[in-house]
Design an enzyme around this catalytic site. Structure first.
Site, PDB file in Angstrom:
ATOM      1  N   MET A 161    -136.174 -30.618  14.969  1.00  0.00           N
ATOM      2  CA  MET A 161    -136.622 -29.784  13.854  1.00  0.00           C
ATOM      3  C   MET A 161    -137.294 -28.544  14.434  1.00  0.00           C
ATOM      4  SD  MET A 161    -139.026 -30.905  10.627  1.00  0.00           S
ATOM      5  CE  MET A 161    -140.166 -31.822  11.646  1.00  0.00           C
ATOM      6  N   ARG A 294    -143.478 -37.156   7.923  1.00  0.00           N
ATOM      7  CA  ARG A 294    -144.890 -37.385   7.631  1.00  0.00           C
ATOM      8  C   ARG A 294    -145.208 -38.872   7.569  1.00  0.00           C
ATOM      9  NH1 ARG A 294    -145.769 -32.254   3.432  1.00  0.00           N
ATOM     10  NH2 ARG A 294    -146.091 -30.760   5.126  1.00  0.00           N
ATOM     11  N   TYR A 433    -149.596 -32.393  13.852  1.00  0.00           N
ATOM     12  CA  TYR A 433    -148.214 -31.968  13.560  1.00  0.00           C
ATOM     13  C   TYR A 433    -147.670 -32.584  12.274  1.00  0.00           C
ATOM     14  CZ  TYR A 433    -146.788 -36.013  16.608  1.00  0.00           C
ATOM     15  OH  TYR A 433    -146.621 -37.225  17.221  1.00  0.00           O
ATOM     16  N   GLU A 434    -146.520 -32.042  11.862  1.00  0.00           N
ATOM     17  CA  GLU A 434    -145.879 -32.367  10.570  1.00  0.00           C
ATOM     18  C   GLU A 434    -146.792 -32.062   9.392  1.00  0.00           C
ATOM     19  OE1 GLU A 434    -142.978 -32.634  11.133  1.00  0.00           O
ATOM     20  OE2 GLU A 434    -142.983 -33.334  13.189  1.00  0.00           O
ATOM     21  N   GLY A 435    -147.545 -30.983   9.486  1.00  0.00           N
ATOM     22  CA  GLY A 435    -148.500 -30.614   8.442  1.00  0.00           C
ATOM     23  C   GLY A 435    -149.855 -31.184   8.782  1.00  0.00           C
TER      24      GLY A 435
END
Length: 543
Positions: A161, A294, A433-435
């Site tokens: 990603m 997430r 990470y991932e928000g």
């Protein structure tokens, strides 16, 4: 002590707490049989314990290396990936038409917990591939699915990603990577991406990059972002990897932890790519991968927490220090009450986070496969509510538990050569990470709570109160006490939810957003306590 997955606890949590058996017989999950759960967990546990865990500290000390030919994985990782691939673990949840096994996401999540617990740096590679498969299934054209899904599902190829750029962190709308249309229907993608997990390596034949970029006439901001599939190697007519594409790793990030996971600076120079989904709708496509990631990152918190607990427990049995009544000579520190308090706290918080993550995964399966539309809608509300909690609460927990593990080790825990220190360093990335977890808290308050007008939390609190009533009905003194505490927690969460809703509807939303992280922490505490109580009640009537 090597990592050894708590299989009985995991199976019990899946079935008695998260409700995995509700998925039996649903469309798309016909291959699921409750009798398969323990054999699958046992086989995954063997791979985690015997293959992945022994490489964990080796990977931490030696890491991946960037050479003129690209990135070389840490010693032993290519062979470990071959064992993972040959075991069919990449295809657990994929549809059978693409070579998958059609099993529930919840079961796959439990499997991935083991792999992350044994070797988080390794497990990040398939984690991103799972997300790439989800994106292609949901948004890819038939041609892209045919060309790429079979090899991604088999694990022969891996996925990545590509969002972040040097000038654009969480603000995806600020990215500058461009994609120019070519006459053959492809696009020339150019730009630089940073923090790309497993962006380059030598453990698989090809790498399928999912890249956010802008078309020449794209509007500004996030509304002008499109998603492209850019392979490391272009495919020949027979579908096998051929000519090298215009993409390469130009640097490896020097990180606090997860050293064996190559975190790459990727350069795209007129790399040939293909549009996924509609033009300027790339962010919606990428969120398919982000939502999957997430929850997967949430279970990383569970996994590292479990590994930290096991490591600390083993050390506490071996390390002798101080005197304790009834023990001759120096006593193992496990006999000291404060050490037992720390270990009990670690175990309880891991169990709560595991329950939240597994319940979220079962809700995701029901939201897709339940035959009744009302059940699907209710499950989707539950999945949406639990996803930011699973990600943020569980990863914060993972850092806290890993820190407690260092504390149990004392001075030895502060030495880099100990696994306790590595787990603490590895765990620290998961809240970022991932928000980031702050973004998860804002999402919980701004979208998941307010978006349903509070309905998702009202239904959740109803279940919490039902669990408290069931605990009180046992007449077990400990469970009655727990029921009272759980009711008090539910009331606090209800009051906080009402306040948040009021602030978000008014003119001072910043007040709600400033308290969003504290609200998420409260929600995780109460919902985690609810699941632990449910488990305790269920355990009274089981073997």
């Amino acid at each position: 002590m090597p990592y050894d997955a708590p299989l009985d606890e995991m199976a019990f949590t899946l079935e008695a707490v998260a409700g995995l058996k509700r998925l039996e017989g649903l469309a798309g999950l016909e291959a699921y049989d409750p009798e398969l759960v323990m054999p699958i967990l046992e086989e995954a546990g063997k791979l985690a314990r015997d293959v992945l865990a022994p490489l964990n500290q080796i990977g931490d000390s030696q890491g991946a290396v960037l050479t003129e030919d690209g990135v070389t994985a840490a010693p032993g990782f290519a062979e470990a990936y071959a064992a993972f691939r040959d075991g069919g673990w990449m295809g657990l949840t994929a549809p059978e038409e693409w070579g998958g096994q059609g099993l529930p996401k919840a079961l796959s999540l439990a499997v991935m917990e083991m792999f992350h617990g044994a070797n988080m740096a390794f497990a990040l590679c398939p984690m991103l591939s799972f997300g790439a498969v989800d994106v292609l299934l949901a948004h890819g054209s038939d041609d892209l699915k045919t060309a790429y899904l079979p090899n991604l599902v088999s694990g022969t190829w891996t996925g990545t990603m590509n969002l972040t750029e040097p000038q654009a962190g969480s603000d995806v709308g600020a990215l500058k990577t461009k994609a120019v249309p070519d006459d053959d229907g492809s696009y020339a993608v150019s730009g630089q991406k940073i923090y790309i997990t497993w962006g380059d390596h030598d453990v698989a034949e090809n790498i399928v990059h999912l890249v956010l970029a802008r078309l020449p006439d794209a509007p500004a901001g996030s509304r002008g972002v499109s998603l492209f599939l850019v392979p490391k190697f272009l495919l020949k007519a027979d579908g096998t990897p051929g000519e090298r594409n215009g993409v390469k790793c130009i640097g490896l990030e020097k990180k606090l932890g997860i050293h064996a996971s190559p975190t790459c600076v990727m350069e795209y120079d007129d790399a040939k790519g293909w549009l996924i989904g509609e033009p300027n709708k790339g962010l919606a496509c990428m969120f398919t991968m982000m939502n999957s990631a997430r929850l997967s990152v949430g279970v990383q918190g569970v996994a590292v927490g479990e590994a930290a607990y096991q490591t600390a427990f083993a050390f506490a049995q071996e390390r002798k220090q101080g005197r304790v009544e009834g023990v001759e000579g120096a006593a193992p520190i496990l006999h000291h009450a404060d050490v037992r308090r720390s270990l009990t706290t670690m175990r309880a918080r891991v169990a709560a986070a595991r329950s939240i993550c597994y319940a979220c995964a079962v809700a995701a399966d029901l939201a897709e496969a339940a035959p009744d539309a009302d059940v699907r809608a209710a499950a989707k509300l539950r999945e949406d509510l639990l996803t930011p909690i699973a990600k943020a609460w569980s990863t914060d927990m993972g850092v806290e538990v890993a820190s407690l593990g260092v504390q149990v080790h004392g001075g030895m825990g502060f030495m880099n050569e100990t696994l306790a220190a590595q787990l603490y360093r590895d765990s620290r990335i998961a809240p970022i990470y991932e928000g980031t977890n702050g973004i998860q808290a804002i999402d919980l308050v701004g979208r998941k709570l307010s978006g349903s007008n509070g309905e998702s939390m009202r239904v959740m609190l109803g279940e919490v109160e039902a669990t408290a009533a069931a605990a009180r009905a046992t007449n077990d003194p400990q469970l009655v006490q727990i029921a009272d505490r759980l009711r008090a927690g539910a009331e606090a969460l209800r009051e906080a939810s009402d306040w948040m809703m009021g602030q978000m509807k008014g003119r001072e939303q910043d007040k709600a957003l400033a308290g969003a992280t504290a609200y998420l922490e409260l929600a995780g505490d109460v919902i985690g306590g609810h699941f632990l109580t449910r488990a305790a009640v269920a355990a009274r009537s089981s073997d």
